[in-house]
Design an enzyme around this catalytic site. Structure first.
Site, PDB file in Angstrom:
ATOM      1  N   TYR A 153       0.855  -1.199   0.000  1.00 40.22           N
ATOM      2  CA  TYR A 153       0.000   0.000   0.000  1.00 40.22           C
ATOM      3  C   TYR A 153       0.883   1.239   0.000  1.00 40.22           C
ATOM      4  O   TYR A 153       1.989   1.218   0.548  1.00 40.22           O
ATOM      5  CB  TYR A 153      -0.953  -0.019   1.209  1.00 40.22           C
ATOM      6  CG  TYR A 153      -1.912   1.154   1.217  1.00 40.22           C
ATOM      7  CD1 TYR A 153      -2.729   1.402   0.109  1.00 40.22           C
ATOM      8  CD2 TYR A 153      -1.966   2.024   2.297  1.00 40.22           C
ATOM      9  CE1 TYR A 153      -3.579   2.495   0.098  1.00 40.22           C
ATOM     10  CE2 TYR A 153      -2.824   3.111   2.297  1.00 40.22           C
ATOM     11  CZ  TYR A 153      -3.624   3.349   1.186  1.00 40.22           C
ATOM     12  OH  TYR A 153      -4.459   4.435   1.165  1.00 40.22           O
ATOM     13  N   TYR A 163      -2.823   4.720   9.331  1.00 36.53           N
ATOM     14  CA  TYR A 163      -2.321   3.426   8.879  1.00 36.53           C
ATOM     15  C   TYR A 163      -1.289   2.856   9.859  1.00 36.53           C
ATOM     16  O   TYR A 163      -0.958   1.681   9.821  1.00 36.53           O
ATOM     17  CB  TYR A 163      -1.743   3.542   7.460  1.00 36.53           C
ATOM     18  CG  TYR A 163      -1.739   2.249   6.692  1.00 36.53           C
ATOM     19  CD1 TYR A 163      -2.938   1.641   6.313  1.00 36.53           C
ATOM     20  CD2 TYR A 163      -0.549   1.630   6.325  1.00 36.53           C
ATOM     21  CE1 TYR A 163      -2.934   0.447   5.602  1.00 36.53           C
ATOM     22  CE2 TYR A 163      -0.534   0.444   5.612  1.00 36.53           C
ATOM     23  CZ  TYR A 163      -1.734  -0.143   5.257  1.00 36.53           C
ATOM     24  OH  TYR A 163      -1.734  -1.324   4.547  1.00 36.53           O
TER      25      TYR A 163
END
Length: 273
Positions: A153, A163
């Site tokens: 990602y 995140y």
């Protein structure tokens, strides 16, 4: 509607990590690999196998399920040995679709990281990729011109605050892809790549705080919109096929153009009111 089959993986043998349920990218990869003529084994951690619906997938794809903790060298050795026995030869493709952060799950802020959790995040989400390839190399389990792919990602390169420590794990994952990609290229003509996918509503993704906002923002920033799980699966299939034999040590963005867009008109319009 089923996808058209081009027999891109006819005669190829693989191992697919991480199919949990129908939302999983790994699940879609398995379905597409089956449609393209591959045979493969499916694997996940024993706890994930209890939670998931992987047996339905196995039945659909005529695949056997081999439980394996991807952080355990013993489990990985068993996985590769059994897979070669079941499939009748060496492995042509591997999908690493594994990621988990106890810090994210427990709601720990990045600046208040629990380091035991952090070690687990790195072990499960990144070091398992190294362990998988090291085991395959030691057992001489990979065919020449094989292909290993891990899912990543863009938080590996840019800050997405929620995140959390998964961003560090994805950075490490991509670095391992390059470093081991060199070694496997020289010794086995095997290619190793990471695919940096749009935010995707999977069980893993939805565990990240504010994920709905992530997805909407990325969709408005990307000229083509977000890439879905099935499209990511199609990209993985091309990476396993002989059409991409000389692509290696790359982090490949599969994100509708998000990674190269500074700002989109849609996003500007939101602020112009």
């Amino acid at each position: 509607m089923s996808n058209p089959s081009f027999n891109l993986l006819k005669g190829k043998r693989g191992i697919i990590f991480g199919a949990l349920n129908e939302q999983s990218i790994a699940w879609k990869v398995a379905e597409r690999a089956h449609e393209e003529g591959a045979t493969f084994t499916l694997t996940n951690a024993p706890i994930a196998l209890r939670m998931g619906e992987i047996n339905n997938l196995a039945e659909k794809c005529n695949a056997q399920v081999i439980p394996a903790d991807a952080t355990s060298l013993e489990d990985l050795e068993n996985l590769f040995s059994q897979s070669m026995e079941i499939l009748g030869g060496k492995i042509d493709f591997v999908l690493h679709s594994i990621g988990m952060s106890p810090n994210v799950r427990k709601g720990k802020h990045y600046t208040d990281t629990n380091y035991d959790f952090f070690h687990k995040t790195l072990d499960i989400s990144a070091l398992s990729f190294h362990k998988t390839m090291q085991t395959a190399l030691k057992l001489d389990a990979l065919n020449e011109w094989g292909s290993v792919v891990a899912l990543s990602y863009i938080a590996a390169q840019r800050v997405f605050p929620d995140y959390n420590d998964m961003a560090d794990a994805k950075s490490l994952l991509e670095s391992i892809g390059r470093s081991f990609g060199y070694q496997l290229g020289v010794s086995k003509k095997v290619r190793v790549n990471t695919i940096s996918q749009s935010p995707t509503m999977t069980t893993a993704g939805s565990g990240v705080k504010g994920f709905d906002g992530f997805i909407s923002y990325a969709d408005e920033m990307s000229p083509l919109g977000n890439a879905g799980a099935i499209d990511c699966a199609n990209y993985c299939i091309t990476m396993f096929s002989d059409l991409t034999k000389y692509v290696t040590m790359q982090n490949l963005f599969h994100d509708g153009g998000f990674s190269n867009t500074g700002v989109s008109q849609k996003v500007i319009d939101r602020f112009n009111g």
